[in-house]
Each structure stands twice: as C-alpha cells, then as structure tokens.
Design a protein around this motif. Structure first.
Motif, PDB file in Angstrom:
ATOM      1  N   TYR A  19      17.316  -6.333  -8.847  1.00  0.00           N
ATOM      2  CA  TYR A  19      18.130  -5.767  -9.921  1.00  0.00           C
ATOM      3  C   TYR A  19      17.492  -6.207 -11.219  1.00  0.00           C
ATOM      4  O   TYR A  19      17.369  -7.413 -11.464  1.00  0.00           O
ATOM      5  CB  TYR A  19      19.563  -6.297  -9.846  1.00  0.00           C
ATOM      6  CG  TYR A  19      20.284  -5.887  -8.588  1.00  0.00           C
ATOM      7  CD1 TYR A  19      20.744  -4.582  -8.425  1.00  0.00           C
ATOM      8  CD2 TYR A  19      20.512  -6.803  -7.563  1.00  0.00           C
ATOM      9  CE1 TYR A  19      21.406  -4.201  -7.275  1.00  0.00           C
ATOM     10  CE2 TYR A  19      21.181  -6.418  -6.413  1.00  0.00           C
ATOM     11  CZ  TYR A  19      21.621  -5.126  -6.273  1.00  0.00           C
ATOM     12  OH  TYR A  19      22.278  -4.747  -5.136  1.00  0.00           O
ATOM     13  N   GLY A  45      25.933 -14.059  -2.261  1.00  0.00           N
ATOM     14  CA  GLY A  45      24.743 -13.998  -3.102  1.00  0.00           C
ATOM     15  C   GLY A  45      23.432 -13.983  -2.331  1.00  0.00           C
ATOM     16  O   GLY A  45      22.362 -13.890  -2.927  1.00  0.00           O
ATOM     17  N   ALA A  46      23.504 -14.037  -1.004  1.00  0.00           N
ATOM     18  CA  ALA A  46      22.275 -14.081  -0.190  1.00  0.00           C
ATOM     19  C   ALA A  46      21.523 -12.752  -0.208  1.00  0.00           C
ATOM     20  O   ALA A  46      20.337 -12.701   0.119  1.00  0.00           O
ATOM     21  CB  ALA A  46      22.616 -14.475   1.249  1.00  0.00           C
ATOM     22  N   GLY A  47      22.240 -11.661  -0.544  1.00  0.00           N
ATOM     23  CA  GLY A  47      21.602 -10.343  -0.559  1.00  0.00           C
ATOM     24  C   GLY A  47      22.084  -9.435   0.559  1.00  0.00           C
ATOM     25  O   GLY A  47      21.487  -8.384   0.816  1.00  0.00           O
ATOM     26  N   LYS A  48      23.179  -9.779   1.197  1.00  0.00           N
ATOM     27  CA  LYS A  48      23.673  -9.014   2.356  1.00  0.00           C
ATOM     28  C   LYS A  48      24.065  -7.591   1.965  1.00  0.00           C
ATOM     29  O   LYS A  48      23.652  -6.622   2.605  1.00  0.00           O
ATOM     30  CB  LYS A  48      24.884  -9.734   2.999  1.00  0.00           C
ATOM     31  CG  LYS A  48      24.627 -11.166   3.394  1.00  0.00           C
ATOM     32  CD  LYS A  48      25.821 -11.808   4.058  1.00  0.00           C
ATOM     33  CE  LYS A  48      27.070 -11.924   3.174  1.00  0.00           C
ATOM     34  NZ  LYS A  48      26.884 -12.808   1.989  1.00  0.00           N
ATOM     35  N   SER A  49      24.884  -7.469   0.917  1.00  0.00           N
ATOM     36  CA  SER A  49      25.313  -6.133   0.481  1.00  0.00           C
ATOM     37  C   SER A  49      24.115  -5.315   0.041  1.00  0.00           C
ATOM     38  O   SER A  49      24.020  -4.121   0.337  1.00  0.00           O
ATOM     39  CB  SER A  49      26.288  -6.225  -0.697  1.00  0.00           C
ATOM     40  OG  SER A  49      27.502  -6.748  -0.263  1.00  0.00           O
ATOM     41  N   THR A  50      23.211  -5.965  -0.658  1.00  0.00           N
ATOM     42  CA  THR A  50      22.017  -5.252  -1.131  1.00  0.00           C
ATOM     43  C   THR A  50      21.230  -4.715   0.059  1.00  0.00           C
ATOM     44  O   THR A  50      20.733  -3.580   0.019  1.00  0.00           O
ATOM     45  CB  THR A  50      21.157  -6.193  -1.996  1.00  0.00           C
ATOM     46  OG1 THR A  50      21.964  -6.717  -3.042  1.00  0.00           O
ATOM     47  CG2 THR A  50      19.966  -5.457  -2.581  1.00  0.00           C
TER      48      THR A  50
END
Ligand code: ADP
Length: 355
Positions: A19, A45-50
């Motif tokens: 991002y 915040g680990a990036g799972k949704s991303t």
C-alpha cells in the motif's frame, strides 16, 4: 450445490503487495489443492486480508503470480476470476431482502430469472437460512447474517471461496457452532476455501492445512498436527497454543535430562507438558534435574488450572488438573520429559533437531 463448485486450486508464486510505500506481502508462495480448506493464520497486521484481496483481484500483486484452477489470473479483473469473498462485516445490502441479497451476484451477471430463484433456494438451504428469505438484514441475528453472507458466496458456485474472518463477529458459543457448520458445508460442497483468522484454535479445528503468516511471509505451512507438534519457528511455537509455549535458554534454570545445556539453544515446553510435584515420579534421571519454582498465580479454567511459576527470573506456565493445583506462594518442583521438549536455535529462532 453442484459438484463442479470449487474444483479449482489456488497457487501463489512470489507474490508481493504494497500500500503506497509500505510492503505488506513479501514473496508469498502458497499452493491450495482443489477442494482443500486452507486456513491463513496470523496476528493482526500480518497481511492476511491483503492476501485474500490479492487472490480476489481487489489489490494488485506488484510482483509474482496468482493462478486459479491452473489459469494465470494475476492481471484479470475481480469479476473474471471466479472467486467469491465473504467479508468480516458481511457487507449485506440493508434495503434488500435476504433472497435479493443472495441473488445479487447472479442478477448483476445476467443469470436467467428462472434459474436465480432455484439457485438462491439451494444456497439458502445449504447454510440453513431458507426460512429467512423474506427478511431484511436488520431483522437477522449476527449468526443469521453470517449465513446469508455465506449463501451469497455459495450461490455463484465459484472455483474458490475466500473467507475473511467470517466468524469474528459472532459470540463465543455461536462461533464454535458456526465453525463446525462451516467445516461441514465445506465437506458437502467440496469447495476450495481460504479462510483467514487470527484465532489459533479456529485454525487448528477448521483447516486441512494451516499457513501461518507473519509480517507478509508464510512462516510455516502444514497440517494442524504438524503446526502443533513440530512448529518450525519460535514465532509459530508461541502463536499456537494457549497459554503460549514456555521458552527458556537451554543453559537456563530448567534442566531436562538428555538435553545439552548449550547457550545457543532454546528449550520450548508447552504448559501441558510441565509436570509439578514429586520429580521421582517422572522417571529415572529426573530427581537430579528437577528445578523448583514459586507459584505466582493460579487461573481456574474449568477442570484445569493454569499455574504460573517464577523460576530464576523466568515465568513458566503449567497446565494441571485444578484439583491438584499448588497454592500461590508454594515452592514446587517442576519437571519436563525430554520427549516433550522443542528445541530452537537461539539466533535464527528456527527449529533445531532434538538429540
Ligand atoms: P491482517 O488481515 O493480517 O490484519 P492486513 O492485510 O489487513 O492484515 O494489513 C496488513 C498491513 O497493511 C497492516 O499494516 C495494515 O495497516 C496495512 N494496510 C491494510 N490496508 C491498507 C490500506 N488500504 N492502505 C494502507 N495500508 C493498509
């Protein structure tokens, strides 16, 4: 649902996402087999949704490749990827009935009217919300909304389902119930599913395999049993299990028979494997090796107690039957069997071979 739903797998190769100037995924390789339920587990915040959004095409992969059902979809628009995503917020349209919410994805794709009604009914039946078709979202409980969101994903019969924390808005009891239903639904429709959660119990219960994500990288990928029994890193060891695995320097205050007291090793012991009381009961060799801790705190968790002991500046958690808990302030010998020990390299924090 038709047997054709969800028959495609998902492959990610070297996927990077960012991002603006913040790198969020840093080279993710992941292969989800057709019909597999893969849980992506990691802290906030680990990036799972991303990761899910990149698979769905809602965020671009700035490097690497995404394949769905063997097809390179890296540059395809979301609508052309044949995936359905279920969001944590459910994202239902408040002014539409349940039936129209479920039908929405079909209506915008110009599915013939006659077919829509039948498919909506089947999807609603699959998730147990057929009786709610005439209601609006405001007239539903959280659990019912969650089912409608699932039905809306199911109705499209996509290759792949992407579920972003779909259980996190439910209260504890409903979460456990819905978790089991979700697993049963997966087994019934044979769909490929990626399910994101930060809840380690949910991951172990639900997944065929679990990918532990940390700061944009897959830290470990394995069956729930592999993740539990042979955590690849200190991070996985501590993240999975509650209370967390105890970790101490091997040359620290908790000697274990047969484990070398080397300063470059960390000893990991789950609270379930810490034994309190008479060390000679633990078998030969333990009498010499026993350490003594002072009980700081005892937490009652039903039939068991979590006991926290102080040992030379370290705090060790033990899980024991509540009936045999020691008192706060008591000095208690604690022993650990070598077969219950996980060893890690203190520098790399990666799993080391047990002797
Ligand atoms: P998770 O799902 O594991 O909690 P996310 O994928 O939501 O993690 O977020 C990963 C990181 O990316 C976080 O640091 C978050 O703050 C950041 N992030 C997420 N969405 C955006 C966005 N739209 N713009 C900028 N940063 C974002």
């Amino acid at each position: 649902m038709t047997a054709a739903a969800g028959t495609g797998g998902v492959e990610l190769a070297g996927v990077h996402a960012r991002y603006e100037d913040v790198d969020v995924l840093l080279g993710v390789d992941l292969s989800v087999a057709p019909g597999e339920l893969l849980v992506v587990l990691g802290p906030s915040g680990a990036g799972k949704s991303t990761l899910l959004r990149v698979i769905a095409g809602l965020e671009p992969a700035v490097r690497g490749q995404v394949r769905i059902a063997g097809r390179d979809v890296t540059r395809l628009r979301p609508g052309r990827r044949d995936v359905s995503m279920v969001f944590q917020s459910y994202a239902l349209f408040p002014h539409l009935t349940v039936a129209d919410n479920i039908a929405f994805g079909l209506t915008v794709r110009d599915t013939p009217k006659g077919e829509i009604g039948e498919r909506v009914r089947r999807a609603a039946e699959a998730v147990g919300c057929a009786a709610l078709l005439g209601r609006r979202p405001a007239q539903l409980s959280g659990g019912e909304r969650q089912r409608v969101a699932l039905a809306r994903a199911l109705v499209r019969e996509p290759d792949v389902f992407l579920l972003d924390e779909p259980l996190s808005n439910l209260d504890a009891e409903l979460r456990v119930e819905t978790r089991a239903e979700l697993r049963a639904l997966h087994d019934r429709v044979g769909a490929t599913m990626l399910h994101v959660t930060h809840d380690q119990t949910e991951a172990l219960v639900l997944g065929d395999r679990v990918a532990v994500l940390r700061e944009g990288r897959v830290e470990q990928l394995g069956t729930p049993e592999e993740i539990w029994r042979t955590p690849a890193t200190v991070f996985v060891a501590r993240f999975v299990g509650s209370p967390s695995m105890n970790l101490l320097p091997a040359d620290g205050p908790l000697p274990v028979p047969g484990i070398a007291a080397k300063p470059d090793l960390l000893i990991g012991v789950r609270p379930e494997a810490v034994r309190l009381g008479d060390p000679t009961q633990a078998g030969p060799g333990h009498a010499d090796a026993a350490a003594t801790g002072v009980v700081q705190r005892v937490e009652m968790v039903g039939e068991d107690a979590y006991v926290y002991l102080r040992l030379d500046g370290h705090v060790i958690a033990a899980r024991v039957p509540y009936a045999s808990r020691p008192d706060v302030g008591a000095e208690t010998p604690l022993v650990v069997r070598p077969e219950d020990v996980h060893l890690f390299d203190a520098k790399t924090e990666r799993r080391a071979a047990t002797p």
